[in-house]
Scaffold this motif. Structure first.
Motif, PDB file in Angstrom:
ATOM      1  N   SER A  71      10.515   1.095 -14.120  1.00 53.87           N
ATOM      2  CA  SER A  71      10.792   2.507 -14.358  1.00 53.87           C
ATOM      3  C   SER A  71       9.845   3.005 -15.445  1.00 53.87           C
ATOM      4  O   SER A  71       9.971   2.632 -16.610  1.00 53.87           O
ATOM      5  CB  SER A  71      12.243   2.693 -14.803  1.00 53.87           C
ATOM      6  OG  SER A  71      12.474   4.040 -15.130  1.00 53.87           O
ATOM      7  N   VAL A  84      10.001  -3.590  -9.543  1.00 48.37           N
ATOM      8  CA  VAL A  84      10.113  -2.143  -9.694  1.00 48.37           C
ATOM      9  C   VAL A  84      10.256  -1.853 -11.180  1.00 48.37           C
ATOM     10  O   VAL A  84      11.204  -2.302 -11.820  1.00 48.37           O
ATOM     11  CB  VAL A  84      11.328  -1.596  -8.918  1.00 48.37           C
ATOM     12  CG1 VAL A  84      11.460  -0.105  -9.131  1.00 48.37           C
ATOM     13  CG2 VAL A  84      11.202  -1.921  -7.446  1.00 48.37           C
ATOM     14  N   ARG A  96       1.629  -2.107  -6.120  1.00 48.94           N
ATOM     15  CA  ARG A  96       0.427  -1.573  -5.477  1.00 48.94           C
ATOM     16  C   ARG A  96      -0.849  -2.207  -6.032  1.00 48.94           C
ATOM     17  O   ARG A  96      -1.717  -2.636  -5.292  1.00 48.94           O
ATOM     18  CB  ARG A  96       0.398  -0.053  -5.636  1.00 48.94           C
ATOM     19  CG  ARG A  96      -0.581   0.637  -4.725  1.00 48.94           C
ATOM     20  CD  ARG A  96      -0.493   2.157  -4.798  1.00 48.94           C
ATOM     21  NE  ARG A  96      -0.663   2.668  -6.152  1.00 48.94           N
ATOM     22  CZ  ARG A  96       0.305   3.219  -6.890  1.00 48.94           C
ATOM     23  NH1 ARG A  96       1.516   3.328  -6.407  1.00 48.94           N
ATOM     24  NH2 ARG A  96       0.068   3.657  -8.097  1.00 48.94           N
ATOM     25  N   TYR A 134       0.802  -1.221   0.000  1.00 50.30           N
ATOM     26  CA  TYR A 134       0.000   0.000   0.000  1.00 50.30           C
ATOM     27  C   TYR A 134       0.835   1.271   0.000  1.00 50.30           C
ATOM     28  O   TYR A 134       0.332   2.340  -0.340  1.00 50.30           O
ATOM     29  CB  TYR A 134      -0.981  -0.009   1.166  1.00 50.30           C
ATOM     30  CG  TYR A 134      -2.012  -1.107   1.007  1.00 50.30           C
ATOM     31  CD1 TYR A 134      -2.750  -1.230  -0.161  1.00 50.30           C
ATOM     32  CD2 TYR A 134      -2.224  -2.039   2.006  1.00 50.30           C
ATOM     33  CE1 TYR A 134      -3.675  -2.239  -0.324  1.00 50.30           C
ATOM     34  CE2 TYR A 134      -3.148  -3.056   1.847  1.00 50.30           C
ATOM     35  CZ  TYR A 134      -3.871  -3.150   0.679  1.00 50.30           C
ATOM     36  OH  TYR A 134      -4.776  -4.158   0.508  1.00 50.30           O
ATOM     37  N   LEU A 135       2.118   1.177   0.360  1.00 48.76           N
ATOM     38  CA  LEU A 135       2.984   2.348   0.354  1.00 48.76           C
ATOM     39  C   LEU A 135       3.880   2.427  -0.880  1.00 48.76           C
ATOM     40  O   LEU A 135       4.596   3.403  -1.059  1.00 48.76           O
ATOM     41  CB  LEU A 135       3.857   2.361   1.611  1.00 48.76           C
ATOM     42  CG  LEU A 135       3.121   2.525   2.931  1.00 48.76           C
ATOM     43  CD1 LEU A 135       4.093   2.420   4.093  1.00 48.76           C
ATOM     44  CD2 LEU A 135       2.378   3.852   2.970  1.00 48.76           C
ATOM     45  N   ALA A 136       3.841   1.400  -1.716  1.00 43.36           N
ATOM     46  CA  ALA A 136       4.755   1.322  -2.856  1.00 43.36           C
ATOM     47  C   ALA A 136       4.451   2.367  -3.918  1.00 43.36           C
ATOM     48  O   ALA A 136       3.307   2.735  -4.148  1.00 43.36           O
ATOM     49  CB  ALA A 136       4.680  -0.073  -3.475  1.00 43.36           C
ATOM     50  N   GLY A 137       5.495   2.832  -4.575  1.00 43.23           N
ATOM     51  CA  GLY A 137       5.339   3.738  -5.699  1.00 43.23           C
ATOM     52  C   GLY A 137       5.181   2.987  -7.007  1.00 43.23           C
ATOM     53  O   GLY A 137       4.827   3.566  -8.020  1.00 43.23           O
ATOM     54  N   SER A 138       5.452   1.697  -7.002  1.00 36.42           N
ATOM     55  CA  SER A 138       5.344   0.876  -8.202  1.00 36.42           C
ATOM     56  C   SER A 138       3.898   0.428  -8.398  1.00 36.42           C
ATOM     57  O   SER A 138       3.282  -0.126  -7.493  1.00 36.42           O
ATOM     58  CB  SER A 138       6.254  -0.350  -8.079  1.00 36.42           C
ATOM     59  OG  SER A 138       5.987  -1.275  -9.112  1.00 36.42           O
ATOM     60  N   VAL A 139       3.369   0.669  -9.576  1.00 35.25           N
ATOM     61  CA  VAL A 139       1.992   0.267  -9.887  1.00 35.25           C
ATOM     62  C   VAL A 139       1.851  -1.251  -9.833  1.00 35.25           C
ATOM     63  O   VAL A 139       0.830  -1.773  -9.371  1.00 35.25           O
ATOM     64  CB  VAL A 139       1.578   0.801 -11.279  1.00 35.25           C
ATOM     65  CG1 VAL A 139       0.208   0.307 -11.674  1.00 35.25           C
ATOM     66  CG2 VAL A 139       1.637   2.311 -11.298  1.00 35.25           C
TER      67      VAL A 139
END
Length: 136
Positions: free
Chosen positions: A128, A126, A37, A29-34
């Protein structure tokens, strides 16, 4: 030899399992990766010092052995003698030839030293999204 109380064992097992699932969900829930998340491509695991998996959270199970392979690689290549393992260390790997299924996979492994020597592993992908092509 001490006998193992099956009820205490189940209580301990479930507490460890819930801690791993909670850690996995926190990262998700805190990840920046779609992919992490939205797709849930993340997992947490516990390992013995030789890399053998002790317990793991739910998630993409094919990625769980990535942390195990990372720990085994570190042991086989003398990381303990070269730089040593210390409480609070974290080792990050994104080399698919060492651990991982493909290039976006990343592992973070960290030792828990003390009464019980264990490794905690985090596996996630992850991507990019803002990469620039080589020949624009």
């Amino acid at each position: 030899m001490q006998t193992l109380d099956p009820i205490k064992y189940e209580m301990f097992y479930n507490r460890v399992e819930q801690a791993l699932i909670e850690a996995k969900n926190t990262v998700r829930y805190l990840a920046g990766s779609v992919i992490v998340r939205e797709g849930g491509e993340v997992g947490e695991s516990l390992h013995l010092p030789d890399g053998a998996t002790v317990h793991l959270s739910a998630g993409l199970l094919m990625h769980i052995q990535s942390s195990a392979r990372t720990i085994m690689y570190m042991n086989e290549n003398g990381f303990a003698e070269d730089i040593g393992y210390y409480e609070g260390d974290q080792f990050i790997n994104n080399n698919a030839h060492i651990g991982g299924q493909h290039i976006p996979d990343m592992q973070v492994v960290d030792p828990f030293l003390g009464r019980v020597n264990l490794w905690a592993g985090l596996e996630l992908s992850v991507i990019s999204l803002k990469s620039v092509p080589l020949n624009p």
